[in-house]
Scaffold this motif. Structure first.
Motif, short mmCIF file in Angstrom:
data_model
loop_
_atom_site.label_atom_id
_atom_site.label_comp_id
_atom_site.label_asym_id
_atom_site.label_seq_id
_atom_site.Cartn_x
_atom_site.Cartn_y
_atom_site.Cartn_z
N GLN A 289 0.55 -0.99 0.27
CA GLN A 289 -0.12 -0.22 0.08
C GLN A 289 0.64 1.60 0.15
O GLN A 289 0.75 2.52 -0.71
CB GLN A 289 -0.86 -0.24 0.73
N ARG A 290 1.92 1.71 0.25
CA ARG A 290 3.20 2.40 0.80
C ARG A 290 3.60 2.21 -0.44
O ARG A 290 3.77 3.90 -0.72
CB ARG A 290 3.65 2.62 1.95
N PHE A 291 3.88 1.69 -1.47
CA PHE A 291 4.49 1.47 -2.27
C PHE A 291 3.65 1.77 -3.68
O PHE A 291 3.87 2.61 -4.72
CB PHE A 291 5.32 0.62 -3.05
N ASN A 297 1.58 8.34 -6.18
CA ASN A 297 0.84 9.44 -6.45
C ASN A 297 2.83 11.02 -7.19
O ASN A 297 2.94 11.72 -7.35
CB ASN A 297 1.65 10.59 -5.30
N GLN A 298 3.25 9.50 -8.03
CA GLN A 298 4.50 9.52 -8.55
C GLN A 298 5.29 10.65 -8.01
O GLN A 298 6.37 11.93 -8.34
CB GLN A 298 4.46 10.76 -10.50
N ALA A 302 9.21 8.60 -2.62
CA ALA A 302 8.97 8.12 -1.90
C ALA A 302 8.93 7.06 -2.46
O ALA A 302 8.62 5.32 -2.25
CB ALA A 302 7.18 8.85 -2.24
N ILE A 303 8.84 6.48 -3.90
CA ILE A 303 9.07 5.50 -4.47
C ILE A 303 10.58 4.57 -4.03
O ILE A 303 10.52 3.84 -3.80
CB ILE A 303 8.71 5.10 -5.92
N ALA A 304 10.99 5.04 -3.98
CA ALA A 304 12.50 4.72 -3.81
C ALA A 304 12.96 4.30 -2.65
O ALA A 304 13.35 3.37 -1.99
CB ALA A 304 14.26 6.12 -4.24
N LEU A 305 12.38 4.83 -1.31
CA LEU A 305 12.47 5.09 -0.56
C LEU A 305 11.45 3.42 -0.32
O LEU A 305 11.42 2.37 1.14
CB LEU A 305 11.52 6.44 0.47
#
Length: 465
Positions: A289-291, A297-298, A302-305
């Motif tokens: 869900q977080r990913f 949200n592009q 956050a994607i990398a995290l």
């Protein structure tokens, strides 16, 4: 290569009574030759008994690329084999193998395409209906044609489902007296028909062998059975909205790792609610869900995290292929570096767009052998591992074993391919010569995509053999 289709809608197929000398149902399939790339003669020069034996011997645990290809073979429109029996033994074996693999929607679609007009086909259609909660359709057909009922228990169950409780009870008593129903069936049916008189009684012992009908009746009397230890097809019962979210996710994961539900189905269950606990399946749902929010949200940071945790969750669930289908394009469109970039390449190499991903990754420090393999040129990279060397040999001119090539030359392509998937599974278990032989045959007959994807998955996925 297209994914196996599924049945659409809940309309009951037309069921008719046909003579015993009817044509075989073996030619019926869901995928035409222009979709599979396979000729309609794949079975026609092979003996029916041989094909049935080979098909039923196929393992349940296979790499996704091999499993997907086996399903394509099963669903292909093709001419009947030699000595094809009117009962369509190969057709029934195809349906049974789909059920073994948990692919009940394609199995249902195949049965309905053929029309379940025999007891053998109707029984399989009824089993699928019970596991998907659509048994009313099958019971309606059984009410119109009682003789097609696969068992007396099924007849009694459907009489009750259709509201004819008195006839159901009378039928149970009649066949109990005649000895047509076992004691365990009688006890279960009696509780199903009149559960109130058994209130406060201890639950029944689960039978040693569970049928879909027994499963549904145990559920109906409030003594539901856990699906995790049952054959894979039973997991579909836990996808119904009446089942708790945790059980739904676990069932979706079991089915997804065998390609029995789509990546979108798995994603829908992961994101259906907010996890209220931690550990195991809850941590996996939370990571996905977080990913997914970061991707939506592009948000590159956050994607990398969130990518490492999401990928670790997918590896734990063994649903990496579904994840790659969902997110490869988004990851390729995102500027990433370090570990996140490496994971993104790995995800991409497991996707249908593996070659495009490899081209884009050629200037990175990512494993050059995997990049070359995705490009179809693994022989250009120096390697030392036995698995990589076996793969290299197949892409560097190794010829298929004579026994397989002879089958192909004799027009027995389907038989050769079934034997090849079995040989690949031996290679997957550590027989490196078998690995070379299987990949060589695939490439020789034009299955380059299957060969590359299987080899990539063998190198990337961490699977026990």
């Amino acid at each position: 290569m297209m994914e196996p289709p599924v049945s659409h809608g809940a309309t009951s197929p037309r069921v008719t009574v046909t003579p015993l000398d009817r044509p075989s149902k073996d030619p019926i399939g869901l995928l035409p030759a222009d979709v599979t790339g396979l000729p309609p003669t794949i079975w026609s020069s092979s003996n029916e008994d041989t094909l049935v034996t080979l098909l039923m011997a196929e393992r349940i645990e296979m790499l996704p690329a091999i499993q997907e290809f086996v399903k394509v073979l099963i669903l292909a429109e093709a001419d009947p084999p030699l000595n094809a029996s009117p009962s369509g033994r190969l057709f029934l074996a195809r349906v049974d193998k789909l059920l073994d693999l948990g692919a009940i929607e394609p199995a249902k679609a195949l049965i309905e395409q053929a029309e379940p007009d025999t007891a053998a086909l109707f029984r399989r259609w009824f089993d699928v209906a019970l596991l998907t909660g659509t048994e009313n359709d099958a019971c309606d057909v059984m009410g119109q044609k009682p003789s097609i009922a696969p068992t007396y228990s099924a007849r009694i169950f459907c009489l009750a489902r259709n509201g004819d409780w008195s006839t159901a009870a009378l039928t149970l008593n009649t066949h109990r007296v005649l000895g047509d129903i076992t004691q365990s069936e009688e006890m279960l049916l009696t509780r199903f028909l009149d559960p109130e008189i058994f209130e406060g009684e201890p639950p029944l012992d689960p039978p040693a062998r569970i049928s879909p009908l027994m499963f549904r009746m145990h559920e109906a009397i409030g003594e539901g059975l856990i699906t995790a230890d049952l054959p894979l097809a039973f997991s579909h019962a836990d996808l119904r909205p009446t089942v708790g979210w945790k059980s739904q996710i676990e069932a979706a994961e079991r089915l997804a790792r065998h390609g029995a539900v789509s990546e979108n189905v798995l994603q829908d269950f992961y994101t259906a609610h907010t996890p209220a606990a931690s550990g195991g399946v809850w941590d996996r749902a939370r990571a996905v869900q977080r990913f997914d929010r970061a991707v939506t949200n592009q948000d590159a940071d956050a994607i990398a995290l969130t990518l490492p945790a999401a990928w670790a969750a997918m590896k734990q669930a063994r649903t990496e292929i579904q994840f790659s289908k969902l997110y490869t394009q988004a990851l390729q469109d995102t500027e990433l570096s370090g570990d996140a970039r490496s994971i993104a390449i790995t995800v991409g190499l497991l996707s249908p767009n593996y070659e495009e991903v490899a081209i884009n990754a050629e200037t990175t420090s990512y494993d050059p052998f995997l990049i070359a393999l995705a490009r179809g040129r693994p022989q250009e990279v120096r390697v030392t591992s036995p698995t990589a060397l076996a793969i290299q040999a197949a892409f560097n001119g190794a010829q298929p074993p004579a026994v397989l090539q002879t089958l192909v030359d004799d027009g027995k392509l389907g038989e050769a391919l079934l034997r090849t998937t079995a040989i690949f599974n031996h290679g997957y278990a550590g027989d490196f010569r078998s690995l070379t032989d299987a990949l060589s045959l695939m490439r020789t007959v034009g299955l380059e995509d299957v060969a590359r994807r299987a080899a990539l998955q063998l190198m990337i996925l961490e699977r026990a053999t």
